[in-house]
Enzyme design. Structure first.
Site, PDB file in Angstrom:
ATOM      1  N   ASN A  88       1.003  -1.181   0.160  1.00  0.00           N
ATOM      2  CA  ASN A  88      -0.006   0.025  -0.017  1.00  0.00           C
ATOM      3  C   ASN A  88       0.995   1.363   0.031  1.00  0.00           C
ATOM      4  O   ASN A  88       1.743   1.357   0.765  1.00  0.00           O
ATOM      5  CB  ASN A  88      -0.935  -0.190   1.233  1.00  0.00           C
ATOM      6  N   HIS A 101       6.589  -2.119   3.813  1.00  0.00           N
ATOM      7  CA  HIS A 101       6.326  -3.158   4.314  1.00  0.00           C
ATOM      8  C   HIS A 101       5.673  -3.830   3.128  1.00  0.00           C
ATOM      9  O   HIS A 101       4.706  -3.452   2.343  1.00  0.00           O
ATOM     10  CB  HIS A 101       5.461  -3.223   5.473  1.00  0.00           C
TER      11      HIS A 101
HETATM   12  P1  AMP Z   1      -0.494  -0.253   5.696  1.00  0.00           P
HETATM   13  O1  AMP Z   1      -1.830   0.167   5.801  1.00  0.00           O
HETATM   14  O2  AMP Z   1      -0.363  -0.770   4.138  1.00  0.00           O
HETATM   15  O3  AMP Z   1       0.327   0.900   5.941  1.00  0.00           O
HETATM   16  O4  AMP Z   1      -0.325  -1.605   6.789  1.00  0.00           O
HETATM   17  C1  AMP Z   1       0.231  -1.197   8.179  1.00  0.00           C
HETATM   18  C2  AMP Z   1      -0.218  -2.590   8.662  1.00  0.00           C
HETATM   19  O5  AMP Z   1       0.597  -2.688   9.850  1.00  0.00           O
HETATM   20  C3  AMP Z   1      -1.766  -2.768   8.882  1.00  0.00           C
HETATM   21  O6  AMP Z   1      -2.080  -3.988   8.434  1.00  0.00           O
HETATM   22  C4  AMP Z   1      -1.640  -2.847  10.582  1.00  0.00           C
HETATM   23  O7  AMP Z   1      -2.782  -3.872  11.142  1.00  0.00           O
HETATM   24  C5  AMP Z   1      -0.159  -3.414  10.792  1.00  0.00           C
HETATM   25  N1  AMP Z   1       0.261  -3.002  12.138  1.00  0.00           N
HETATM   26  C6  AMP Z   1       0.144  -1.845  13.024  1.00  0.00           C
HETATM   27  N2  AMP Z   1       0.651  -2.006  13.863  1.00  0.00           N
HETATM   28  C7  AMP Z   1       1.017  -3.285  14.114  1.00  0.00           C
HETATM   29  C8  AMP Z   1       1.600  -4.052  15.165  1.00  0.00           C
HETATM   30  N3  AMP Z   1       1.938  -3.408  16.357  1.00  0.00           N
HETATM   31  N4  AMP Z   1       1.848  -5.388  14.967  1.00  0.00           N
HETATM   32  C9  AMP Z   1       1.601  -5.788  13.698  1.00  0.00           C
HETATM   33  N5  AMP Z   1       1.075  -5.264  12.752  1.00  0.00           N
HETATM   34  C10 AMP Z   1       0.837  -3.930  12.887  1.00  0.00           C
END
Ligand code: AMP
Length: 115
Positions: A88, A101
């Site tokens: 994303n 990521h």
């Molecule tokens: P994006 O929306 O593509 O930026 O993805 C960020 C992702 O990080 C989302 O799917 C969240 O659920 C995930 N996320 C945020 N904080 C954490 C955390 N502490 N541990 C694991 N995943 C996380």
């Protein structure tokens, strides 16, 4: 650089994660809000905010991440059934964490086009 990203805090073990894979260049862990039965995030330890911020200097690292996607899929035993990788990017892309990521989604039939 702005304050530490949540992923940098995970990399530095300031906050816990459900670890899937780690090496000197990257870390993979289960997403805290899974969108599929298996939802893994693969994150470079070097903070690159977004894919379009990557430079030629990051070429080897980006290739490393792509290879790790396949290795993780085999390690976690969903490679043969298929899976999806997603990056994303920016507001329209649905990005919420400004640290590159790769989402790896598996173990359900995913729709196309995505929502
Ligand atoms: P994006 O929306 O593509 O930026 O993805 C960020 C992702 O990080 C989302 O799917 C969240 O659920 C995930 N996320 C945020 N904080 C954490 C955390 N502490 N541990 C694991 N995943 C996380």
């Amino acid at each position: 650089m702005s304050e530490k990203s949540i992923f940098e805090r995970i990399i530095e073990r300031e906050i816990p994660c459900s670890l899937v894979y780690e090496d000197e260049h990257c870390i993979a862990f289960h997403d805290i809000e899974p969108q599929a039965p298996v939802h893994i995030l693969l994150v470079p330890k070097k903070r690159i905010n977004r894919i379009e911020k990557a430079t030629a200097e990051d070429q080897t690292l980006l290739g490393h991440l792509m290879l790790k996607v396949g290795e993780i899929a085999r390690q976690e035993q969903f490679a043969e059934r298929g899976f999806r990788t997603v990056i994303n990017n920016g507001e329209n892309g649905g990005e919420t964490v400004p640290h590159l990521h790769i989402h790896i989604l598996a173990e359900r039939k995913l729709q196309w086009p995505p929502g």
